[in-house]
Scaffold this motif. Structure first.
Motif, short mmCIF file in Angstrom:
data_model
loop_
_atom_site.label_atom_id
_atom_site.label_comp_id
_atom_site.label_asym_id
_atom_site.label_seq_id
_atom_site.Cartn_x
_atom_site.Cartn_y
_atom_site.Cartn_z
N ASP A 7 -7.11 -3.12 2.43
CA ASP A 7 -7.79 -2.79 1.17
C ASP A 7 -8.81 -3.89 0.89
OD1 ASP A 7 -8.58 -2.32 -1.39
OD2 ASP A 7 -6.55 -2.21 -2.26
N ARG B 114 0.80 -1.23 0.00
CA ARG B 114 0.00 0.00 0.00
C ARG B 114 0.84 1.28 0.00
NH1 ARG B 114 -5.49 0.97 1.09
NH2 ARG B 114 -5.02 2.69 2.46
N ALA C 137 -2.62 -6.29 0.61
CA ALA C 137 -2.91 -5.30 1.65
C ALA C 137 -4.19 -5.67 2.42
CB ALA C 137 -3.06 -3.92 1.02
#
Ligand SMILES: [Zn+2]
Length: 353
Positions: free
Chosen positions: A285, A255, A282
């Protein structure tokens, strides 16, 4: 040829377990069968992703990765150090009110259970001495000096790692999320330097062979899809990080806004013998990465880290705090599968070791 790939640690707990913990408290013996089921299911699903190394998903780390070993100690008060997250909430750790400092539990107890179900190597994350050092109050404790505390802390940390080594942990990962946070709290760098020095005192208690099995995880924090120090430039942390006398580094990278710049810093400061596992998915996310995206991130990293020192990992645990429901178990395992497949794709293209 393969490129090593390892998880960080936590997997979201099953919702019925989270609800039961909210009702009964994390330590009630009534919950033992629920924990056992959660660990068995986590190990099975972890293995189904193809991940060559797994964890127990930290199903039993109550209440989190930071304070699991001291939770419930009688000589603490709840009003300790606050971890502020960008989303606006805080998490708080206990404050030590009297000596001596002893862990209430060691992480090898989690390894015992996971290894009953696992068919592949299991790694174990432990909390760093520097994180726990924040339990000692700034104004001291009458009759129990900071020096005595640090001595007890280092002994407990060493004991925990030795117990995990004896039980055959694939790796021991020291969680060091407070490293990046330290530069936010104290911009002078003094706090970070003191953290590095303290953790190196602990690492110095191990042999070179043992340190090759020990790693350090750095990230900007992860809780309820938020971070605590993503705004701190890695350039302020990484030069000091690689001064840690550990064999492996698990670095959140997926990220980062400018991954190449971070990789350039890693190339400059990584010691020749140190392995770097770069984050390629990530947890905070919600979108699930594709294997091709992961492959491209590995190829990118291989331009800055030699193939015989490169591995991949998740950016962070998927729920470092046990009541965090921002990510589902399905999403976590889908991301892990993408990490595994993408790392294999990269190994086919660029080799491995
Ligand atoms: Zn993390």
């Amino acid at each position: 040829m393969t490129i090593p790939t390892e998880p960080i640690g936590s997997i979201p707990r099953p919702l019925h377990l989270i609800e039961a913990v909210a009702r009964e408290g994390g330590d009630d013996a009534k919950l033992d069968p629920l924990y056992e089921d959660a660990i068995r299911d986590t190990v099975q699903r972890f293995e189904a992703t193809g991940s060559p190394v797994i964890t127990d998903g930290e199903q039993r780390k109550y209440h989190n990765f930071w304070t699991y070993c001291v939770h419930g100690l009688p000589n603490t008060a709840p009003d300790g150090f606050k971890i502020p997250f960008a989303a606006g909430h805080t998490r708080r750790m206990p404050r030590l009110v009297s000596g001596p400092f002893r862990y209430k539990r060691y992480a090898d107890s989690y390894l015992d259970v996971a290894k009953r179900y696992a068919h592949v190597p299991v790694k174990q994350a432990v909390i760093s001495p520097s994180a726990l050092s924040l339990m000692y109050p700034a104004d001291g404790i009458p009759g129990y000096s900071r020096e005595q505390f640090i001595d007890d802390l280092l002994n407990e940390h060493e004991t925990e790692i030795r117990r995990c080594l004896q039980k055959g942990a694939h790796k021991i990962q020291i969680d060091f999320t407070e490293g990046r946070l330290a530069m936010k709290i104290d911009h002078s760098g003094e706090l970070l330097t003191s953290f590095i020095d303290l953790n190196n005192l602990a690492l110095a208690r191990f042999s070179g062979a043992e340190r090759r099995l020990i790693g350090v995880h750095t990230c900007p924090g992860g809780d309820r899809d938020s971070t605590h120090s993503a705004d701190v430039d890695y350039a302020e942390l990484l030069p000091s990080l690689f001064e840690l006398n550990a064999g492996n580094f698990y670095v959140a990278l997926a990220r980062e806004k400018d991954r190449v710049r971070v990789l350039e810093i890693i190339r400059k400061y990584r010691k020749p013998e140190q392995y770097v596992f770069v984050g390629v998915v990530a947890p905070i996310d919600p979108r699930i990465e594709t294997p091709e995206e992961v492959r491209d991130r590995v190829i990118e990293a291989s331009k800055y880290i030699p193939m015989d020192r490169l591995g991949t990992t998740d950016d962070c645990g998927f729920s470092p705090f046990s009541d965090d429901t921002s990510t589902s178990r399905d999403t976590a395992f889908a991301k892990i599968r993408a990490r595994v497949l993408g790392t294999e794709l990269a190994a086919r293209l660029i080799g491995g070791r």
